[in-house]
Write an enzyme that holds these catalytic residues in place. Structure first.
Site, PDB file in Angstrom:
ATOM      1  N   HIS A  80      87.312  12.222  32.069  1.00 37.16           N
ATOM      2  CA  HIS A  80      87.989  11.104  32.740  1.00 37.16           C
ATOM      3  C   HIS A  80      89.187  11.597  33.557  1.00 37.16           C
ATOM      4  O   HIS A  80      90.286  11.774  33.026  1.00 37.16           O
ATOM      5  CB  HIS A  80      88.427  10.079  31.686  1.00 37.16           C
ATOM      6  CG  HIS A  80      88.851   8.766  32.262  1.00 37.16           C
ATOM      7  ND1 HIS A  80      88.350   7.557  31.806  1.00 37.16           N
ATOM      8  CD2 HIS A  80      89.710   8.447  33.261  1.00 37.16           C
ATOM      9  CE1 HIS A  80      88.895   6.572  32.495  1.00 37.16           C
ATOM     10  NE2 HIS A  80      89.736   7.087  33.388  1.00 37.16           N
ATOM     11  N   HIS A  95      90.757  10.953  37.632  1.00 36.37           N
ATOM     12  CA  HIS A  95      90.615  10.331  38.957  1.00 36.37           C
ATOM     13  C   HIS A  95      91.054  11.290  40.051  1.00 36.37           C
ATOM     14  O   HIS A  95      92.150  11.856  39.981  1.00 36.37           O
ATOM     15  CB  HIS A  95      91.477   9.072  39.050  1.00 36.37           C
ATOM     16  CG  HIS A  95      91.015   7.954  38.167  1.00 36.37           C
ATOM     17  ND1 HIS A  95      90.317   6.870  38.643  1.00 36.37           N
ATOM     18  CD2 HIS A  95      91.138   7.763  36.836  1.00 36.37           C
ATOM     19  CE1 HIS A  95      90.045   6.043  37.643  1.00 36.37           C
ATOM     20  NE2 HIS A  95      90.537   6.565  36.529  1.00 36.37           N
ATOM     21  N   ASP A 133      91.988  10.563  43.228  1.00 35.09           N
ATOM     22  CA  ASP A 133      93.171  10.152  44.002  1.00 35.09           C
ATOM     23  C   ASP A 133      94.453  10.171  43.170  1.00 35.09           C
ATOM     24  O   ASP A 133      95.544  10.234  43.731  1.00 35.09           O
ATOM     25  CB  ASP A 133      92.960   8.776  44.677  1.00 35.09           C
ATOM     26  CG  ASP A 133      92.438   7.703  43.749  1.00 35.09           C
ATOM     27  OD1 ASP A 133      92.071   8.033  42.597  1.00 35.09           O
ATOM     28  OD2 ASP A 133      92.402   6.531  44.156  1.00 35.09           O
ATOM     29  N   GLY A 141      90.189  -0.143  38.104  1.00 34.06           N
ATOM     30  CA  GLY A 141      91.116  -1.104  38.694  1.00 34.06           C
ATOM     31  C   GLY A 141      91.500  -2.209  37.726  1.00 34.06           C
ATOM     32  O   GLY A 141      91.564  -1.983  36.511  1.00 34.06           O
ATOM     33  N   HIS A 174      85.754   1.545  32.513  1.00 29.51           N
ATOM     34  CA  HIS A 174      87.109   1.329  31.996  1.00 29.51           C
ATOM     35  C   HIS A 174      87.102   0.025  31.196  1.00 29.51           C
ATOM     36  O   HIS A 174      86.636  -1.010  31.696  1.00 29.51           O
ATOM     37  CB  HIS A 174      88.106   1.150  33.142  1.00 29.51           C
ATOM     38  CG  HIS A 174      88.557   2.422  33.783  1.00 29.51           C
ATOM     39  ND1 HIS A 174      87.801   3.109  34.687  1.00 29.51           N
ATOM     40  CD2 HIS A 174      89.717   3.117  33.652  1.00 29.51           C
ATOM     41  CE1 HIS A 174      88.470   4.180  35.093  1.00 29.51           C
ATOM     42  NE2 HIS A 174      89.632   4.222  34.486  1.00 29.51           N
ATOM     43  N   GLU A 203      92.052  -1.565  28.169  1.00 27.78           N
ATOM     44  CA  GLU A 203      93.348  -1.065  28.645  1.00 27.78           C
ATOM     45  C   GLU A 203      94.359  -2.198  28.755  1.00 27.78           C
ATOM     46  O   GLU A 203      95.478  -1.977  29.200  1.00 27.78           O
ATOM     47  CB  GLU A 203      93.167  -0.430  30.038  1.00 27.78           C
ATOM     48  CG  GLU A 203      93.420   1.042  30.071  1.00 27.78           C
ATOM     49  CD  GLU A 203      93.400   1.584  31.499  1.00 27.78           C
ATOM     50  OE1 GLU A 203      94.274   2.384  31.816  1.00 27.78           O
ATOM     51  OE2 GLU A 203      92.514   1.219  32.288  1.00 27.78           O
ATOM     52  N   ASP A 206      93.337  11.339  32.786  1.00 25.04           N
ATOM     53  CA  ASP A 206      93.236  10.129  33.610  1.00 25.04           C
ATOM     54  C   ASP A 206      93.711  10.463  35.038  1.00 25.04           C
ATOM     55  O   ASP A 206      92.921  10.478  35.957  1.00 25.04           O
ATOM     56  CB  ASP A 206      94.040   8.965  33.022  1.00 25.04           C
ATOM     57  CG  ASP A 206      93.544   7.605  33.518  1.00 25.04           C
ATOM     58  OD1 ASP A 206      92.427   7.538  34.064  1.00 25.04           O
ATOM     59  OD2 ASP A 206      94.281   6.611  33.350  1.00 25.04           O
TER      60      ASP A 206
HETATM   61  O1  LIG Z   1      93.618   4.019  34.038  1.00 29.20           O
HETATM   62  C1  LIG Z   1      93.113   3.411  34.994  1.00 29.20           C
HETATM   63  N1  LIG Z   1      92.582   2.185  34.791  1.00 29.20           N
HETATM   64  C2  LIG Z   1      91.970   1.470  35.771  1.00 29.20           C
HETATM   65  N2  LIG Z   1      91.879   1.919  37.022  1.00 29.20           N
HETATM   66  C3  LIG Z   1      92.417   3.123  37.299  1.00 29.20           C
HETATM   67  C4  LIG Z   1      93.044   3.910  36.319  1.00 29.20           C
HETATM   68  N3  LIG Z   1      93.482   5.033  36.908  1.00 29.20           N
HETATM   69  C5  LIG Z   1      93.133   4.948  38.209  1.00 29.20           C
HETATM   70  N4  LIG Z   1      92.498   3.789  38.445  1.00 29.20           N
HETATM   71  C6  LIG Z   1      91.983   3.277  39.738  1.00 29.20           C
HETATM   72  O2  LIG Z   1      90.807   3.974  40.082  1.00 29.20           O
HETATM   73  C7  LIG Z   1      90.794   4.181  41.477  1.00 29.20           C
HETATM   74  C8  LIG Z   1      89.801   5.216  41.871  1.00 29.20           C
HETATM   75  O3  LIG Z   1      90.137   6.476  41.403  1.00 29.20           O
HETATM   76  C9  LIG Z   1      92.254   4.461  41.782  1.00 29.20           C
HETATM   77  O4  LIG Z   1      92.559   4.257  43.149  1.00 29.20           O
HETATM   78  C10 LIG Z   1      92.972   3.469  40.887  1.00 29.20           C
HETATM   79  O5  LIG Z   1      93.119   2.225  41.556  1.00 29.20           O
HETATM   80 ZN   LIG Z   2      90.976   5.872  34.517  1.00 33.09          ZN
END
Ligand SMILES: O=c1[nH]cnc2c1ncn2[C@@H]1O[C@H](CO)[C@@H](O)[C@H]1O
Ligand SMILES: [Zn+2]
Length: 343
Positions: A17, A19, A21, A174, A201, A204, A281
């Site tokens: 996990h 991301h 970006d 998101g 996801h 959370e 993350d």
């Molecule tokens: O922990 C999280 N929970 C939900 N969404 C997330 C988390 N971290 C990042 N993103 C979302 O996933 C998109 C694509 O990578 C990011 O732009 C962010 O908006």
């Molecule tokens: Zn995430």
């Protein structure tokens, strides 16, 4: 005695996990800003404030605000490829053996790239990183919950078309507060019908039922799943179905998913036999590394080498790769932990 940072650095890790970006190093952000001709604020403090979330935010949605600016830097194939390469490089510093890097293709269309072009560019960067740094790397595609469900369906179809080309699964990311799993039932069904491995996801935002619902709808893995701690009635179901949980401690505190270590469920889940894994993350937004996440948990729970071995095995189990690759990863994990045992 707490396991040393040196031993932690040497442990073979599987990261499911992470991301794209949220994990680009400041050094590469500078390069991207130049390439894309987008000015950054002058001081390091201001730059950090733009890309790093505070230790505590109000909630998940405030944490997600830190993704806005970086999105502007990731709108060309060259930028996406460089960003993906950079994340694999950072994973190699954590002795990650296998990583799945996720991103939302629909966030990178501002300059007219197609979803296919976006995905190909990221995969190219990951594969270049794989060769250069020896970290096996694949991509996961995210549908964004604040966007129409049709977008997520489109992303699932792109994932299907690239399944043998470095894309290994589909996710929903998101705003979970306003868009729980059933809001995306249709997209999840499309992904399921197309036989795409699913990690979603969930859990959370103090909503244990979301974890259960995501699994009922077809998730093989759950991003975070923390709120399951408050709904013991669902734990057996998650265990029986061998659902892999992707925990990310620093992020989980930042988003106020938990507020104290007493309520953090890592050890409880591990002891219950749930398939927990440890993840960053977002290396940059959460200002962390996988070594740091491991060290924090080692210190809080006084974890043993055996605990961490279990975590790596759970990662191999949950990886969206075929049995042959799993076997190879399992052997690497066994070998490297055996060496550490000899210490
Ligand atoms: O922990 C999280 N929970 C939900 N969404 C997330 C988390 N971290 C990042 N993103 C979302 O996933 C998109 C694509 O990578 C990011 O732009 C962010 O908006
Ligand atoms: Zn995430």
């Amino acid at each position: 005695m707490t396991i040393s940072k040196q031993i932690i650095a040497q442990m073979p890790k599987i990261e499911l996990h992470c991301h794209l970006d949220g994990s680009i190093s400041l050094e590469t952000i500078h390069k991207l800003a130049k390439m894309e001709n987008i000015p950054l604020p002058a001081t390091l403090e201001e730059q950090q404030a733009l890309f790093i979330a505070p230790e505590e935010t109000k909630d998940l949605n405030e944490y997600l605000e830190k993704f806005h600016f970086i999105g502007r830097l990731l709108q060309t194939t060259a930028a996406l490829e460089l960003a993906a390469f950079d994340v694999v490089k950072q994973a190699s510093y954590d002795n990650v053996k296998y990583i799945e890097v996720r991103f939302a293709p629909t966030l990178h269309t501002m300059k007219g790239l197609t979803l296919q072009e976006i995905v190909s560019a990221v995969v190219k960067g990951l594969k270049r990183g794989e060769v250069e740094f020896g970290v096996l790397s694949n991509a996961l595609l995210c549908g964004m919950r604040h966007e129409p469900v049709e977008n997520a369906i489109e992303v699932a179809k792109v994932a299907k078309s690239q399944l043998t080309h470095g894309v290994v699964g589909f996710d929903l990311a998101g705003n979970e507060v306003d868009f729980p799993p059933y809001a995306f039932e249709e997209a999840i069904k499309v992904a399921k019908d197309l036989d795409i491995p699913l990690t979603l996801h969930a859990g959370e935002c103090h909503c244990g039922k979301n974890v259960y619902d995501a699994v009922v709808l077809g998730a093989n893995r759950i991003g975070h799943g923390i709120a399951l701690k408050d709904t013991p009635e669902y734990i057996e179901y998650i265990k029986e179905n061998e659902i892999v949980l992707e925990l990310a401690p620093t992020s989980n505190f930042q988003t106020k998913t938990v507020t104290s270590w007493e309520e953090y469920p890592f050890k409880k889940f591990l002891d219950l036999g749930l398939k927990v894994t440890i993840n960053t993350d977002n290396r940059t937004v959460s200002n962390t590394t996988l070594n740091k996440e491991y060290a924090k948990l080692a210190e809080v729970y006084d974890l043993t080498l055996k605990d961490f071995y279990k975590v790596s095995c759970n990662g191999v189990f949950g990886a969206f790769v075929d049995d042959e690759v799993k076997k190879e990863l399992g052997e690497i994990v066994n070998e490297e932990f055996e060496k550490l045992n000899g210490h």
